[in-house]
Structures are given as C-alpha cells and as structure tokens.
Design a protein around this motif. Structure first.
Motif, mmCIF file in Angstrom:
data_model
loop_
_atom_site.group_PDB
_atom_site.id
_atom_site.type_symbol
_atom_site.label_atom_id
_atom_site.label_comp_id
_atom_site.label_asym_id
_atom_site.label_seq_id
_atom_site.Cartn_x
_atom_site.Cartn_y
_atom_site.Cartn_z
ATOM 1 N N ALA A 44 0.829 -1.205 0.000
ATOM 2 C CA ALA A 44 0.000 0.000 0.000
ATOM 3 C C ALA A 44 0.865 1.257 0.000
ATOM 4 N N ALA B 12 2.338 1.650 -3.464
ATOM 5 C CA ALA B 12 1.287 2.076 -4.396
ATOM 6 C C ALA B 12 0.925 3.537 -4.164
ATOM 7 N N GLY B 13 0.881 3.954 -2.905
ATOM 8 C CA GLY B 13 0.560 5.333 -2.586
ATOM 9 C C GLY B 13 1.577 6.329 -3.107
ATOM 10 N N ASP C 293 -1.905 0.007 -7.810
ATOM 11 C CA ASP C 293 -2.782 -0.460 -6.739
ATOM 12 C C ASP C 293 -3.014 -1.960 -6.895
#
Length: 180
Positions: free
Chosen positions: A36, A39-40, A46
C-alpha cells in the motif's frame, strides 16, 4: 501509476520516515502495508502484492538508508552500510540504454513490491545525480532519528526541527554544564 518526481530526495526521506522512532510507529508492519505504501507513492500499481521477503528487504533497505543518511553529517562521505549493500543486491535492477541517457530499471514486473523497491534503489542514484543525496540527513537527536532534507546554505543542519530536537539537545547540554 504516477510519474516520478523530478527530485527523488523527498521519496527517500519519506521512505526512511515510515518508522517514527520517537512515536514508536511503523508504517511497514505487514507485506500488505508495504504494498500500500509503495502504491501510494506511485512505485507500483494499486493491488500490487508483497511477500514477507519483500517486507524484510524493505526494512533492511530503510534502516540502511537511515544509517547512510546519518553519515552525511560528517566531513566525508561514508560508504553504504553492509546491510544496505545486501538489500540493494537483492533488488532486481538492470542498466538500460535507451535514448541519450542510460539508466537503471527494475527487472521485475511493475505489479510486484520488488519492482517498487527497485524503484527506490533507482531513486538513490537519481538523488546522487540531482545533487540532493548528500543533503539527505537524519536528525542527530537519538530519540528522533527523523530523516530530513538539509536545505541550509552551508549544509550544517543537524536536527529535523530546531524548536523540538535542537531545543532538547541544547537544553540537555545546558543542564549538564550547570551540574558540573
């Protein structure tokens, strides 16, 4: 995926700061949280997957970077810590000759955490090329160790915040002198 920033230093700073030593909070406690975080930051799409081995590599990479940034306070550049060298050796990269400028690229497919970690390794070299690598430092307050970008003219900043960590350090030194 988001485009990479022109200056990779903030990405590296933010990665090191996924562990807040002062507050005892770690953003990278599970492989899912690692995926996460990557991906952020646009390093993986995502839904990317991470394994326990990816998490172990990420933590070793993070703490090795913290140690390397800590060495930027000294008069000379220190070598990368051995653990950092090992973590970087575990990240799949290759040199690509495309266009006018050769560069490093991840070998793994973009949907893997290993590819995201490889992009962090590429960011180290990009920070060196941008001239910001040596400005990445770690707060010298032992209870903090927060990473920051030293934008001072003479590159002498020692703390993440003069009002907090600098004040703590100076108050301790003052009290020690008063006791003596």
């Amino acid at each position: 995926m988001a485009e990479a920033q022109d200056d990779p230093a903030p990405l590296l700073r933010d990665f090191v700061n996924t562990l807040n030593i002062d507050a005892a909070e770690d953003e990278l406690t599970t492989p899912e949280r690692l995926a996460a975080w990557l991906a952020g930051r646009g390093l993986v799409p995502d839904g990317a997957r991470a394994s326990g081995a990816d998490l172990a590599t990420a933590i070793t990479l993070r703490e090795g970077l913290r140690e390397a940034m800590s060495a930027h306070h000294g008069p000379r550049e220190a070598e990368f810590p051995d653990d950092l060298e090992d973590a970087l050796a575990a990240v799949p990269l290759r040199v690509r000759f495309a266009g006018a400028r050769p560069g490093l690229v991840p070998l793994d497919p973009p949907g893997t955490a290993a590819a995201g970690l490889a992009r962090l390794a590429v960011a180290i070299m990009d920070a060196v090329a941008a001239g910001t690598w040596s400005r990445l430092k770690v707060c010298q307050e032992d209870t903090c160790r927060w990473a920051f970008l030293d934008t001072s003219k003479n590159r002498s900043r020692a703390w993440c915040s003069m009002s907090t960590c600098g004040n703590r350090t100076k108050t301790r030194a003052y009290r020690a002198r008063r006791r003596a």
